[in-house]
Write a protein that holds these residues in place. Sequence first.
Motif, PDB file in Angstrom:
ATOM      1  N   HIS A  81       6.333   6.580  -6.626  1.00 18.91           N
ATOM      2  CA  HIS A  81       6.183   6.226  -5.213  1.00 18.91           C
ATOM      3  C   HIS A  81       4.764   5.713  -4.973  1.00 18.91           C
ATOM      4  O   HIS A  81       3.804   6.185  -5.619  1.00 18.91           O
ATOM      5  CB  HIS A  81       6.450   7.429  -4.303  1.00 18.91           C
ATOM      6  CG  HIS A  81       7.825   8.005  -4.440  1.00 18.91           C
ATOM      7  ND1 HIS A  81       8.974   7.242  -4.357  1.00 18.91           N
ATOM      8  CD2 HIS A  81       8.248   9.293  -4.636  1.00 18.91           C
ATOM      9  CE1 HIS A  81      10.031   8.015  -4.500  1.00 18.91           C
ATOM     10  NE2 HIS A  81       9.612   9.277  -4.662  1.00 18.91           N
ATOM     11  N   TYR A  96       1.768   4.986  -1.990  1.00 18.29           N
ATOM     12  CA  TYR A  96       1.336   5.458  -0.669  1.00 18.29           C
ATOM     13  C   TYR A  96       0.090   4.679  -0.240  1.00 18.29           C
ATOM     14  O   TYR A  96      -0.748   4.291  -1.069  1.00 18.29           O
ATOM     15  CB  TYR A  96       1.013   6.962  -0.708  1.00 18.29           C
ATOM     16  CG  TYR A  96       2.154   7.832  -1.157  1.00 18.29           C
ATOM     17  CD1 TYR A  96       3.071   8.307  -0.244  1.00 18.29           C
ATOM     18  CD2 TYR A  96       2.308   8.170  -2.501  1.00 18.29           C
ATOM     19  CE1 TYR A  96       4.125   9.114  -0.644  1.00 18.29           C
ATOM     20  CE2 TYR A  96       3.360   8.974  -2.908  1.00 18.29           C
ATOM     21  CZ  TYR A  96       4.267   9.446  -1.987  1.00 18.29           C
ATOM     22  OH  TYR A  96       5.315  10.238  -2.387  1.00 18.29           O
ATOM     23  N   ARG A  97       0.003   4.466   1.084  1.00 16.77           N
ATOM     24  CA  ARG A  97      -1.215   3.904   1.658  1.00 16.77           C
ATOM     25  C   ARG A  97      -2.251   5.021   1.813  1.00 16.77           C
ATOM     26  O   ARG A  97      -1.919   6.135   2.216  1.00 16.77           O
ATOM     27  CB  ARG A  97      -0.935   3.269   3.005  1.00 16.77           C
ATOM     28  CG  ARG A  97      -0.049   2.035   2.943  1.00 16.77           C
ATOM     29  CD  ARG A  97       0.051   1.395   4.317  1.00 16.77           C
ATOM     30  NE  ARG A  97       0.838   0.157   4.279  1.00 16.77           N
ATOM     31  CZ  ARG A  97       2.139   0.110   4.503  1.00 16.77           C
ATOM     32  NH1 ARG A  97       2.811   1.219   4.792  1.00 16.77           N
ATOM     33  NH2 ARG A  97       2.776  -1.048   4.467  1.00 16.77           N
ATOM     34  N   TRP A 123      -1.593  12.051   2.459  1.00 14.23           N
ATOM     35  CA  TRP A 123      -0.960  10.732   2.313  1.00 14.23           C
ATOM     36  C   TRP A 123       0.401  10.632   3.008  1.00 14.23           C
ATOM     37  O   TRP A 123       1.061   9.602   2.886  1.00 14.23           O
ATOM     38  CB  TRP A 123      -0.756  10.423   0.831  1.00 14.23           C
ATOM     39  CG  TRP A 123      -2.027  10.278   0.054  1.00 14.23           C
ATOM     40  CD1 TRP A 123      -3.286  10.293   0.530  1.00 14.23           C
ATOM     41  CD2 TRP A 123      -2.113  10.111  -1.359  1.00 14.23           C
ATOM     42  NE1 TRP A 123      -4.184  10.142  -0.479  1.00 14.23           N
ATOM     43  CE2 TRP A 123      -3.499  10.022  -1.667  1.00 14.23           C
ATOM     44  CE3 TRP A 123      -1.202  10.034  -2.390  1.00 14.23           C
ATOM     45  CZ2 TRP A 123      -3.960   9.861  -2.965  1.00 14.23           C
ATOM     46  CZ3 TRP A 123      -1.652   9.863  -3.685  1.00 14.23           C
ATOM     47  CH2 TRP A 123      -3.024   9.772  -3.960  1.00 14.23           C
ATOM     48  N   GLN A 124       0.843  11.595   3.707  1.00 10.50           N
ATOM     49  CA  GLN A 124       2.189  11.603   4.276  1.00 10.50           C
ATOM     50  C   GLN A 124       3.228  11.360   3.164  1.00 10.50           C
ATOM     51  O   GLN A 124       3.910  10.333   3.094  1.00 10.50           O
ATOM     52  CB  GLN A 124       2.323  10.536   5.374  1.00 10.50           C
ATOM     53  CG  GLN A 124       1.409  10.747   6.548  1.00 10.50           C
ATOM     54  CD  GLN A 124       1.567   9.683   7.617  1.00 10.50           C
ATOM     55  OE1 GLN A 124       2.341   8.717   7.462  1.00 10.50           O
ATOM     56  NE2 GLN A 124       0.861   9.852   8.742  1.00 10.50           N
ATOM     57  N   ARG A 164       6.853   9.957   3.394  1.00 10.22           N
ATOM     58  CA  ARG A 164       7.124   8.563   3.773  1.00 10.22           C
ATOM     59  C   ARG A 164       6.361   7.616   2.836  1.00 10.22           C
ATOM     60  O   ARG A 164       5.308   7.083   3.197  1.00 10.22           O
ATOM     61  CB  ARG A 164       6.722   8.320   5.221  1.00 10.22           C
ATOM     62  CG  ARG A 164       7.586   9.071   6.219  1.00 10.22           C
ATOM     63  CD  ARG A 164       7.241   8.680   7.637  1.00 10.22           C
ATOM     64  NE  ARG A 164       5.855   9.054   7.978  1.00 10.22           N
ATOM     65  CZ  ARG A 164       5.283   8.751   9.153  1.00 10.22           C
ATOM     66  NH1 ARG A 164       5.967   8.070  10.077  1.00 10.22           N
ATOM     67  NH2 ARG A 164       4.060   9.121   9.391  1.00 10.22           N
ATOM     68  N   PRO A 165       6.856   7.391   1.621  1.00  5.36           N
ATOM     69  CA  PRO A 165       6.176   6.456   0.716  1.00  5.36           C
ATOM     70  C   PRO A 165       6.332   5.023   1.197  1.00  5.36           C
ATOM     71  O   PRO A 165       7.327   4.640   1.833  1.00  5.36           O
ATOM     72  CB  PRO A 165       6.880   6.679  -0.623  1.00  5.36           C
ATOM     73  CG  PRO A 165       8.223   7.204  -0.270  1.00  5.36           C
ATOM     74  CD  PRO A 165       8.036   8.026   0.984  1.00  5.36           C
ATOM     75  N   ALA A 166       5.353   4.172   0.892  1.00  5.83           N
ATOM     76  CA  ALA A 166       5.392   2.763   1.285  1.00  5.83           C
ATOM     77  C   ALA A 166       6.269   1.939   0.361  1.00  5.83           C
ATOM     78  O   ALA A 166       6.816   0.902   0.784  1.00  5.83           O
ATOM     79  CB  ALA A 166       3.972   2.192   1.300  1.00  5.83           C
ATOM     80  N   TRP A 167       6.436   2.366  -0.877  1.00  5.22           N
ATOM     81  CA  TRP A 167       7.257   1.616  -1.840  1.00  5.22           C
ATOM     82  C   TRP A 167       7.674   2.566  -2.954  1.00  5.22           C
ATOM     83  O   TRP A 167       6.953   3.520  -3.292  1.00  5.22           O
ATOM     84  CB  TRP A 167       6.456   0.440  -2.417  1.00  5.22           C
ATOM     85  CG  TRP A 167       7.189  -0.410  -3.428  1.00  5.22           C
ATOM     86  CD1 TRP A 167       7.994  -1.471  -3.159  1.00  5.22           C
ATOM     87  CD2 TRP A 167       7.164  -0.264  -4.847  1.00  5.22           C
ATOM     88  NE1 TRP A 167       8.493  -2.000  -4.321  1.00  5.22           N
ATOM     89  CE2 TRP A 167       7.981  -1.276  -5.387  1.00  5.22           C
ATOM     90  CE3 TRP A 167       6.540   0.627  -5.720  1.00  5.22           C
ATOM     91  CZ2 TRP A 167       8.195  -1.428  -6.746  1.00  5.22           C
ATOM     92  CZ3 TRP A 167       6.745   0.467  -7.078  1.00  5.22           C
ATOM     93  CH2 TRP A 167       7.566  -0.543  -7.579  1.00  5.22           C
ATOM     94  N   SER A 168       8.846   2.314  -3.558  1.00  4.13           N
ATOM     95  CA  SER A 168       9.345   3.118  -4.687  1.00  4.13           C
ATOM     96  C   SER A 168       9.872   2.173  -5.764  1.00  4.13           C
ATOM     97  O   SER A 168      10.482   1.140  -5.456  1.00  4.13           O
ATOM     98  CB  SER A 168      10.457   4.072  -4.236  1.00  4.13           C
ATOM     99  OG  SER A 168       9.976   4.995  -3.289  1.00  4.13           O
ATOM    100  N   ILE A 225      -4.593   2.123  -3.869  1.00  4.63           N
ATOM    101  CA  ILE A 225      -3.336   2.697  -3.400  1.00  4.63           C
ATOM    102  C   ILE A 225      -3.112   4.027  -4.110  1.00  4.63           C
ATOM    103  O   ILE A 225      -3.689   4.294  -5.180  1.00  4.63           O
ATOM    104  CB  ILE A 225      -2.131   1.753  -3.652  1.00  4.63           C
ATOM    105  CG1 ILE A 225      -1.979   1.484  -5.150  1.00  4.63           C
ATOM    106  CG2 ILE A 225      -2.303   0.450  -2.870  1.00  4.63           C
ATOM    107  CD1 ILE A 225      -0.721   0.676  -5.502  1.00  4.63           C
TER     108      ILE A 225
END
Length: 269
Positions: A19, A21-22, A37-38, A41-45, A107
């Motif tokens: 994953h 994360y921002r 990093w929350q 809720r990943p930004a991309w996987s 990232i």
Amino acid sequence: MAASEEPYEAVLCVKPAVHVYRLPPRASNRGYRAAEWQLERPAWSGRLRLTARGSTAFIRLEDRASGELFAQAPVEQFPGIAVESVTDSSRYFVIRIEDENGRRAFIGVGFVDRGDAFDFNIALQDHFKWVKQQSELAKQAENPDQGPKLDLSFKEGQTIKLNIANMKKKEGATGNTRPRPAGPGGLSLLPPPPGGKSSSAAFPSGEQPSSSLSAPVQLPGTPITDSLLSWPQPAAAPTAPATDAWGDFTKASGSASNQTQANAGWVQF
């Protein structure tokens, strides 16, 4: 460098689930914390592929189905600024990605499985250990005289201890045994008695071995004959001294009948 001389690209490891994360702005110079990093809720996987070309490693984030490249992070040194571990987990890292135009960004990357994170870390360590070894070998090839040399000389005050007594005992133990000359039929012969001593000293009370029981001794280099191989027979028993065949009629003792028989024998002859 020509295109044919470019180093080939080796795949170090591939992990199917990661994953991205921002990262929030850093409030201080302390290390990164994945808890900020929350993570839900990943930004991309997608998947992560770690490759190496020459001394540089590349972290490639790709789509699981199509293999399309999402981001790439070149790593020229590890540990270093290109890859950093977080302070609160072993599954999350901060990597520095770079595009074709040279722009860079940081990232967060997290592995779903903890074992995948461990494999990723070890693969990076092994690659840069190999890079270091290759660099040292290249330096030694350019300057072979500057390599470490083996010094076998004694240092000041250094001594060595030898146990002479044990060495003499070992030499005496091994030097007393000598091979005996071989006799007829491969039998070993006893050594001759010491000089100046009679052979009868070996027998008590002046007894001598019987000549009828002694075996013939063959000297070294003497051919074997039938007389040497035959065992001597015991001597014949001594016989009584021969008497006069005619007898002593004048001194014979006995009865008259014995005298008459003797005279009769004389007459008959």
